[in-house]
Design a protein around this motif. Structure first.
Motif, PDB file in Angstrom:
ATOM      1  N   THR A   1      -5.289   3.441   5.179  1.00  0.00           N
ATOM      2  CA  THR A   1      -5.409   2.796   6.482  1.00  0.00           C
ATOM      3  C   THR A   1      -4.083   2.925   7.218  1.00  0.00           C
ATOM      4  N   ARG A   2      -4.068   2.442   8.456  1.00  0.00           N
ATOM      5  CA  ARG A   2      -2.835   2.536   9.240  1.00  0.00           C
ATOM      6  C   ARG A   2      -1.710   1.709   8.621  1.00  0.00           C
ATOM      7  N   GLY A   3      -2.074   0.727   7.825  1.00  0.00           N
ATOM      8  CA  GLY A   3      -1.065  -0.109   7.194  1.00  0.00           C
ATOM      9  C   GLY A   3      -0.730   0.279   5.779  1.00  0.00           C
ATOM     10  N   SER A   4      -1.259   1.400   5.300  1.00  0.00           N
ATOM     11  CA  SER A   4      -0.995   1.817   3.919  1.00  0.00           C
ATOM     12  C   SER A   4       0.446   2.296   3.759  1.00  0.00           C
ATOM     13  N   PHE A   5       0.885   2.295   2.500  1.00  0.00           N
ATOM     14  CA  PHE A   5       2.236   2.771   2.174  1.00  0.00           C
ATOM     15  C   PHE A   5       2.130   3.908   1.168  1.00  0.00           C
ATOM     16  N   VAL A   6       2.814   4.997   1.434  1.00  0.00           N
ATOM     17  CA  VAL A   6       2.866   6.133   0.514  1.00  0.00           C
ATOM     18  C   VAL A   6       4.329   6.318   0.120  1.00  0.00           C
ATOM     19  N   ALA A   7       4.596   6.285  -1.177  1.00  0.00           N
ATOM     20  CA  ALA A   7       5.972   6.363  -1.666  1.00  0.00           C
ATOM     21  C   ALA A   7       6.624   7.692  -1.306  1.00  0.00           C
ATOM     22  N   ASP A   8       7.943   7.625  -1.129  1.00  0.00           N
ATOM     23  CA  ASP A   8       8.781   8.815  -0.887  1.00  0.00           C
ATOM     24  C   ASP A   8       8.379   9.562   0.376  1.00  0.00           C
ATOM     25  N   THR A   9       7.998   8.813   1.392  1.00  0.00           N
ATOM     26  CA  THR A   9       7.671   9.404   2.691  1.00  0.00           C
ATOM     27  C   THR A   9       8.604   8.805   3.736  1.00  0.00           C
ATOM     28  N   PRO A  10       8.841   9.517   4.835  1.00  0.00           N
ATOM     29  CA  PRO A  10       9.780   9.021   5.855  1.00  0.00           C
ATOM     30  C   PRO A  10       9.164   7.899   6.684  1.00  0.00           C
ATOM     31  N   GLU A  11      10.018   7.235   7.429  1.00  0.00           N
ATOM     32  CA  GLU A  11       9.573   6.168   8.322  1.00  0.00           C
ATOM     33  C   GLU A  11       8.594   6.734   9.359  1.00  0.00           C
ATOM     34  N   GLY A  12       7.561   5.968   9.644  1.00  0.00           N
ATOM     35  CA  GLY A  12       6.562   6.414  10.616  1.00  0.00           C
ATOM     36  C   GLY A  12       5.563   7.408  10.048  1.00  0.00           C
ATOM     37  N   PHE A  13       5.517   7.522   8.716  1.00  0.00           N
ATOM     38  CA  PHE A  13       4.652   8.529   8.086  1.00  0.00           C
ATOM     39  C   PHE A  13       3.180   8.285   8.422  1.00  0.00           C
ATOM     40  N   MET A  14       2.710   7.036   8.269  1.00  0.00           N
ATOM     41  CA  MET A  14       1.289   6.772   8.518  1.00  0.00           C
ATOM     42  C   MET A  14       0.935   6.981   9.983  1.00  0.00           C
ATOM     43  N   ARG A  15       1.861   6.683  10.869  1.00  0.00           N
ATOM     44  CA  ARG A  15       1.592   6.940  12.289  1.00  0.00           C
ATOM     45  C   ARG A  15       1.366   8.424  12.524  1.00  0.00           C
ATOM     46  N   THR A  16       2.172   9.260  11.869  1.00  0.00           N
ATOM     47  CA  THR A  16       2.010  10.709  11.989  1.00  0.00           C
ATOM     48  C   THR A  16       0.664  11.157  11.425  1.00  0.00           C
ATOM     49  N   VAL A  17       0.302  10.617  10.245  1.00  0.00           N
ATOM     50  CA  VAL A  17      -0.965  10.986   9.606  1.00  0.00           C
ATOM     51  C   VAL A  17      -2.140  10.702  10.536  1.00  0.00           C
ATOM     52  N   PHE A  18      -2.114   9.553  11.221  1.00  0.00           N
ATOM     53  CA  PHE A  18      -3.230   9.186  12.086  1.00  0.00           C
ATOM     54  C   PHE A  18      -3.217   9.913  13.424  1.00  0.00           C
ATOM     55  N   GLU A  19      -2.164  10.680  13.669  1.00  0.00           N
ATOM     56  CA  GLU A  19      -2.137  11.531  14.867  1.00  0.00           C
ATOM     57  C   GLU A  19      -2.708  12.921  14.571  1.00  0.00           C
ATOM     58  N   MET A  20      -2.843  13.263  13.293  1.00  0.00           N
ATOM     59  CA  MET A  20      -3.237  14.622  12.894  1.00  0.00           C
ATOM     60  C   MET A  20      -4.747  14.826  12.973  1.00  0.00           C
ATOM     61  N   ALA A  21      -5.117  16.064  13.096  1.00  0.00           N
ATOM     62  CA  ALA A  21      -6.532  16.448  13.107  1.00  0.00           C
ATOM     63  C   ALA A  21      -6.933  16.899  11.705  1.00  0.00           C
ATOM     64  N   PRO A  22      -8.217  16.792  11.357  1.00  0.00           N
ATOM     65  CA  PRO A  22      -8.661  17.243  10.029  1.00  0.00           C
ATOM     66  C   PRO A  22      -8.264  18.695   9.766  1.00  0.00           C
ATOM     67  N   GLY A  23      -7.714  18.939   8.567  1.00  0.00           N
ATOM     68  CA  GLY A  23      -7.279  20.279   8.194  1.00  0.00           C
ATOM     69  C   GLY A  23      -5.877  20.625   8.644  1.00  0.00           C
ATOM     70  N   GLU A  24      -5.268  19.789   9.491  1.00  0.00           N
ATOM     71  CA  GLU A  24      -3.927  20.075   9.998  1.00  0.00           C
ATOM     72  C   GLU A  24      -2.873  19.813   8.919  1.00  0.00           C
ATOM     73  N   THR A  25      -1.817  20.617   8.943  1.00  0.00           N
ATOM     74  CA  THR A  25      -0.698  20.474   8.004  1.00  0.00           C
ATOM     75  C   THR A  25       0.593  20.327   8.799  1.00  0.00           C
ATOM     76  N   ARG A  26       1.417  19.376   8.366  1.00  0.00           N
ATOM     77  CA  ARG A  26       2.710  19.168   9.020  1.00  0.00           C
ATOM     78  C   ARG A  26       3.808  19.067   7.973  1.00  0.00           C
ATOM     79  N   VAL A  27       5.029  19.296   8.435  1.00  0.00           N
ATOM     80  CA  VAL A  27       6.224  19.159   7.596  1.00  0.00           C
ATOM     81  C   VAL A  27       7.095  18.058   8.189  1.00  0.00           C
TER      82      VAL A  27
END
Length: 613
Positions: free
Chosen positions: A514-540
C-alpha cells in the motif's frame, strides 16, 4: 447527527465545586457587586460562566504542556480573549434559541439535576440539602443554575436542528478509500559497486578542484570557540586522598552479601490444588506425554507466572534441599509449599561466588577515595566562589586552589576531554566574550569555570589541507555515479517478463504494497515513486549503498467490499460528515453572532482577569 463539542452541565458544575474559584464572587470580594460581564441580546453573560471557562481552558493548557501555566502566560498567548469570544458565542446562541422559541421542559431540567452525582448523598440518591449547599457555596441560586441547564440543553437542540440535515459523504469516502486501498506488486534488486567490471579511475587536479568548488559544505570547518577553563574532578584529586585500611574493611563488611554469594538456582514453581493432582502431572511428564512448558500452558498460566527467578536454598523452605540436589533441567516434586503441593523445574545451577577482601580492596579503595575527593571539592567550592566574586581570574584560581588550568578549541562536535561533560558543553556553547566566569557543577561531583577567549567563524578549509579527504569524497561520488549508470544500463534491458536473476541480480518480490508500506533498504519517497509507475515499468533509484532497480509487476485496485476497507470507508464518511457539520454550525454561529447586539463591560472583564492573577 454531529454535535458541537461541549462540556456537559454535570461536568461543568463538578469543575466549579472542585476549583472553588468563584468563592470570591458575591461573598464580599471586590466583585461582590458584579454578576455579569456583558450581554448578548437579551441574555446576560455571567461572571461565573466566564471564569469557569477560563479555569477549564487553563487546566487543559496545563495538561498539554505538562506543567503549570500561569494566567499571565496564558494571557500572553491570548487565552483570555479566546475564552471571552467562546462565552459570548455561546450566549448569542442561547439568545437565538430563545428568540426562535427553542426550549426544553421542566421534566428534562429536573432529570439533569437529579442525575448529577455532585448533588447525591452517600447512598447515591438525590439530596436536596446537598444540592442547595453546593450551589450556595459557589454563589449560585437554584433558579440561576436550572436556567443555565435549560440554556445548555436548548442550545444543543438548536445545534441539532442546524446540522441535522447534513448528508453523509459516501462518494468522497469511496474515492479516498479506493485511493488508499490500491496495492502494488513489485520486484526490487540492489546494485552495488561489486557489479562494476573496471575500477573508477583516479581524479585529476581539475576533477578535485571542481568537486571542491561544488561542495564547499563538505570542507567547511565548524565554528571553533577558543576557551580557557579551570577544572577539578574527583578523579584528578583521588590520588591525593588518603584512605585507611579500616575504612576499606568497613565498606567490604557492609557489602559482604555482594562479595559472598551462596549457591543459587534459577527455578520455576507450578502449584497444584492437591498432591494427587501434582503426582498425576509428574507422571505425565515422566511418560513424556507433554513437557513442563505445555503443562504450565494447560493450567492457563504463562512461564512468567511460575518463574521464581534466582533463589537461595533458604528461599524455598522445605523444598530447598530437594531442589538444590537436582540438576539443571530436572523437575522435582511434589514438594510442600505455603501455597500447596508444587512441582519445581530447575533451569540453571548458579555456583557460589566468593570475592575475597584482597580482591575487592583496590576497587573499594578507589570508590572511597573518589567519594572523599567529591566531598573535598564541594567543601572548597564556597571558597572558590568567593574568590571569583572578588575578581579572581581563572589563572588566579589555578594558582590559589586545586583547579587545573587548560585550554580547548571547542566545536559543536567536541566530545573529548572536558567536552565529555554535558554541563561543560552547555556552558561552552552559551559563553560570550568578556562574560564573568561562573563556577559550574559537574555530574560526577567536579567543578569548573570557563572563559571564552575568541571565536573562529566557520570557514572553508584550503584545498591542500583537506586533499586526502577530498580525494576520498570524489572517489565515493564517482563510484556512486558509475553504479547508477550501470544500473540504468541494466534497467534499460528489463522487460515486464524479464527474469532479473538472469541479469546477475538478486531480486526480491514484494506483493500487496500500500502507499503506507515500508520496504527495507530503499530510499526516501520509494513508495511514492512505486505508485507513480505504470505496470511493467522499471526504474533505477539511488541508495546509500549504490542503487536499486524496481519493476512494477501489477497494479491491484482496492477491494471496496472487503471488511477492512468497508470499515475504513465508514470511518471516513463519519469524519467527513462531522467536519462538514462542524463547519456549517460554525458558520451559523458566526452569522448569529454578527446579527446579535453584544455589549461587553471591559472593566468587569478586567476585574475577573485581575482575580485570576
Amino acid at each position: 447527527m454531529a454535535e458541537k463539542k461541549r462540556t456537559p452541565i454535570a461536568v461543568w458544575i463538578i469543575m466549579i465545586l472542585i476549583m472553588g474559584g468563584l468563592l470570591g464572587f458575591g461573598t464580599g470580594g471586590f466583585t461582590s457587586g458584579i454578576s455579569r460581564i456583558g450581554t448578548a441580546g437579551d441574555k446576560e453573560i455571567s461572571v461565573a460562566s466566564y471564569q469557569s471557562a477560563l479555569n477549564e481552558q487553563l487546566r487543559s493548557l496545563d495538561a498539554q504542556v505538562g506543567s503549570r501555566v500561569t494566567f499571565q502566560q496564558a494571557q500572553a498567548i491570548g487565552l483570555d480573549r479566546s475564552v471571552l469570544a467562546q462565552v459570548v458565542t455561546q450566549r448569542t446562541l442561547d439568545n437565538e434559541a430563545a428568540e426562535l422559541g427553542v426550549s426544553v421542559g421542566d421534566t428534562r431540567v429536573r432529570d439533569e439535576v437529579l442525575s448529577n452525582p455532585a448533588f447525591q448523598s452517600l447512598s447515591g440518591s438525590f439530596d436536596r440539602t446537598v444540592y442547595s449547599n453546593a450551589l450556595r457555596n459557589v454563589g449560585l441560586s437554584e433558579a440561576a443554575y436550572e436556567t443555565s441547564i435549560r440554556d445548555e440543553l436548548s442550545r444543543t437542540l438548536l445545534q441539532g436542528a442546524v446540522v441535522g440535515g447534513i448528508p453523509a459523504a459516501p462518494v468522497y469516502a469511496e474515492t479516498v478509500t479506493a485511493f488508499l486501498g490500491e496495492t502494488r506488486d513489485i520486484e526490487t534488486a540492489p546494485v552495488t559497486a561489486a557489479i562494476l567490471t573496471t575500477p573508477v579511475p583516479g581524479p585529476t587536479d581539475t576533477d578535485l578542484q571542481a568537486f571542491y568548488d561544488e561542495n564547499p559544505d563538505m570542507f567547511t570547518a565548524p565554528e571553533a570557540r577558543q576557551i580557557t577553563y579551570a577544572m577539578l574532578t574527583p578523579a584528578m584529586l583521588a590520588d591525593k586522598v588518603t584512605i585507611d585500611d579500616a575504612q576499606v574493611q568497613d565498606l567490604y563488611d557492609q557489602r559482604i552479601d555482594t562479595f559472598s554469594q551462596p549457591e543459587r538456582r534459577l527455578v520455576e514453581r507450578l502449584v497444584f490444588g492437591t498432591v494427587e493432582e501434582a503426582d498425576a502431572a509428574l507422571a505425565r511428564l515422566t511418560a513424556e506425554e507433554l513437557d513442563f512448558d505445555a503443562l504450565v500452558t494447560e493450567r492457563g498460566l504463562s512461564l512468567s507466572d511460575v518463574d521464581l527467578g534466582d533463589v537461595a536454598i533458604e528461599d524455598l523452605g522445605t523444598a530447598g534441599e530437594a531442589v538444590f540436589a537436582a540438576s539443571a533441567g530436572d523437575v522435582v516434586g511434589p514438594q510442600d509449599t505455603n501455597l500447596g503441593p508444587a512441582l519445581f523445574r530447575v533451569n540453571a545451577v548458579l555456583a557460589a561466588e566468593e570475592t575475597t577482601f584482597e580482591e575487592a580492596a583496590p576497587e573499594l579503595r578507589d570508590e572511597l577515595a573518589t567519594d572523599q575527593a567529591r566531598r573535598v571539592i564541594q567543601a572548597d567550592a564556597e571558597t572558590i566562589n568567593d574568590l571569583i566574586a572578588g575578581g579572581a581570574t581563572l589563572e588566579d584560581l589555578a594558582e590559589r586552589t586545586e583547579l587545573e588550568l587548560q585550554t580547548i578549541d571547542y566545536t559543536a562536535g567536541s566530545t573529548e576531554g572536558p567536552a565529555a561533560y554535558e554541563a561543560f558543553r552547555t556552558a561552552a556553547t552559551a559563553a560570550t566574550e568578556g562574560a564573568y566566569p561562573e563556577l559550574v557543577d559537574l555530574d560526577d561531583g567536579g567543578i569548573f569555570a570557563l572563559r571564552l577567549d575568541s571565536v573562529t567563524p566557520p570557514a572553508v578549509q584550503p584545498l591542500e589541507d583537506v586533499r586526502a579527504r577530498l580525494e576520498d569524497a570524489w572517489r565515493a561520488a564517482a563510484e556512486k555515479t558509475a553504479v547508477l549508470e550501470q544500473a540504468q544500463a541494466i534497467a534499460n534491458d528489463v522487460a515486464s517478463d524479464t527474469d532479473l536473476s538472469a541479469l546477475a541480480l538478486t531480486p526480491t518480490p514484494s506483493a500487496n504494497l500500500t502507499r503506507g508500506s515500508f520496504v527495507a533498504d530503499t530510499p526516501e519517497g520509494f513508495m511514492r515513486t512505486v505508485f507513480e509507475m505504470a505496470p511493467g515499468e522499471t526504474r533505477v533509484l539511488p541508495t546509500e549503498a549504490g542503487a536499486i532497480i524496481v519493476r512494477l509487476n501489477e497494479v491491484k485496485p482496492a477491494d471496496l467490499a472487503s471488511e477492512r476497507l468497508t470499515a475504513q470507508a465508514a470511518d471516513i464518511t463519519s469524519q467527513a460528515s462531522a467536519g462538514i457539520a462542524q463547519d456549517v454550525f460554525d458558520a451559523f454561529a458566526e452569522a448569529v453572532r454578527a446579527r446579535t447586539d453584544v455589549t461587553i463591560d471591559q472593566a468587569a472583564v478586567n476585574a475577573v482577569n485581575a482575580q485570576m492573577q
